[in-house]
Design an enzyme around this catalytic site. Sequence first.
Site, mmCIF file in Angstrom:
data_model
loop_
_atom_site.group_PDB
_atom_site.id
_atom_site.type_symbol
_atom_site.label_atom_id
_atom_site.label_comp_id
_atom_site.label_asym_id
_atom_site.label_seq_id
_atom_site.Cartn_x
_atom_site.Cartn_y
_atom_site.Cartn_z
ATOM 1 N N ASN A 11 0.914 -1.236 -0.019
ATOM 2 C CA ASN A 11 -0.117 -0.047 0.131
ATOM 3 C C ASN A 11 0.856 1.237 -0.055
ATOM 4 O OD1 ASN A 11 -1.706 2.073 0.511
ATOM 5 N ND2 ASN A 11 -2.391 1.409 2.491
ATOM 6 N N LYS A 13 0.097 4.315 -0.415
ATOM 7 C CA LYS A 13 -0.621 5.276 0.234
ATOM 8 C C LYS A 13 -0.341 6.867 -0.416
ATOM 9 C CE LYS A 13 -0.156 3.156 4.925
ATOM 10 N NZ LYS A 13 -0.083 3.422 6.315
ATOM 11 N N HIS A 97 -9.515 1.147 5.029
ATOM 12 C CA HIS A 97 -8.204 1.373 5.656
ATOM 13 C C HIS A 97 -8.489 2.331 6.962
ATOM 14 C CE1 HIS A 97 -4.136 2.718 6.614
ATOM 15 N NE2 HIS A 97 -3.708 1.630 5.775
ATOM 16 N N GLU A 99 -6.724 4.743 8.057
ATOM 17 C CA GLU A 99 -6.472 6.131 7.484
ATOM 18 C C GLU A 99 -8.070 6.781 7.047
ATOM 19 O OE1 GLU A 99 -2.818 5.553 5.437
ATOM 20 O OE2 GLU A 99 -1.997 5.135 7.446
ATOM 21 N N GLU A 169 -5.272 -4.737 10.638
ATOM 22 C CA GLU A 169 -4.120 -3.713 10.984
ATOM 23 C C GLU A 169 -4.504 -3.084 12.160
ATOM 24 O OE1 GLU A 169 -2.324 -2.639 6.842
ATOM 25 O OE2 GLU A 169 -4.109 -1.354 7.021
ATOM 26 N N GLY A 175 2.614 2.477 10.793
ATOM 27 C CA GLY A 175 3.367 3.534 10.416
ATOM 28 C C GLY A 175 4.300 4.030 11.784
ATOM 29 N N SER A 214 3.493 -1.728 10.361
ATOM 30 C CA SER A 214 5.013 -1.969 10.506
ATOM 31 C C SER A 214 5.623 -3.415 10.164
ATOM 32 C CB SER A 214 5.359 -1.528 12.124
ATOM 33 O OG SER A 214 5.086 -0.095 12.045
ATOM 34 N N GLY A 236 5.167 1.450 4.702
ATOM 35 C CA GLY A 236 6.233 2.184 4.334
ATOM 36 C C GLY A 236 7.152 1.390 3.754
HETATM 37 P P1 13P Z 1 3.013 0.410 7.755
HETATM 38 O O1 13P Z 1 3.602 -0.928 7.069
HETATM 39 O O2 13P Z 1 3.720 1.597 7.102
HETATM 40 O O3 13P Z 1 2.892 0.361 9.088
HETATM 41 O O4 13P Z 1 1.502 0.685 7.057
HETATM 42 C C1 13P Z 1 0.768 -0.644 7.330
HETATM 43 C C2 13P Z 1 -0.554 -0.016 6.630
HETATM 44 O O5 13P Z 1 -1.264 0.780 6.754
HETATM 45 C C3 13P Z 1 -0.830 -0.810 5.260
HETATM 46 O O6 13P Z 1 -1.971 -0.558 4.766
#
Ligand code: 13P
Length: 260
Positions: A11, A13, A97, A99, A169, A175, A214, A236
Amino acid sequence: MNGRRKRVVGNWKMNGSLTANAALLDELLPQLAVLEGVELAVCPPFPYLAQVAALLEGSGVALGAQNLNVATKGAFTGEVGAEMLKELGCRYVLVGHSERRSLYGECDEVVAEKFAVALAAGLLPVLCVGETQAQRRQGQTEQVVSAQLQAVLRRSGVQGLAAGLIAYEPVWAIGTGETASPEQAQAVHRHIRVLLGEFDRERAEATAILYGGSVKADNAQALFAQPDIDGGLIGGASLEAAAFAAICQAASQQQERPQP
Ligand code: 13P
């Protein structure tokens, strides 16, 4: 063997550029080409879907989007519909998601509708669920995740939910560099599968449940070794070719490992 193939979905983002995407895939795709037994996908921002679709051609890596609107078309300024994603070659779409839920107010019902619309369009929706740090501290993890799943079960039934994918998640691990331990993640994945199993055991066993939060090159293997973790949704680390390739390799190796 449980029969479920491992999957790793990147992802991106709101990251990337025409130049950066080309450079990333140029470095990444040759490393992924040698991996077997694992299904891979990347989800770039909307404006780059066409570029990335072209770059992925023939690679075996699938394309996904990060969101969709519940409407097919019309006066919905700034929104994108499922058919548009299909036309651009998307196979996956992320739905709900954390977010989207926290920053853009997507409630369980909207997420459930998006899931249903994606499925009806022939996309593979990846339903993201997970608790906040405060909810975990209060012992509400299973309750929160169950409620998020129940909304989709009410709308699409267990056959609908099982036709897509689930990504657990935990919000506190996204993140932050703080990962759920393999045991913590496995416990929630098991809970999800047991909940689905109350409706349909066979479908529950076949449903892909990915872990996100993460995931890095150095923790992927331990997470993917858990019996109910079927791969990862990577934020990330999916922007770094070496890290993402290592995570995909960890999934591929798990696939080959004989399981009890
Ligand atoms: P990270 O791997 O950056 O923690 O993000 C996870 C995520 O939100 C994947 O959708």
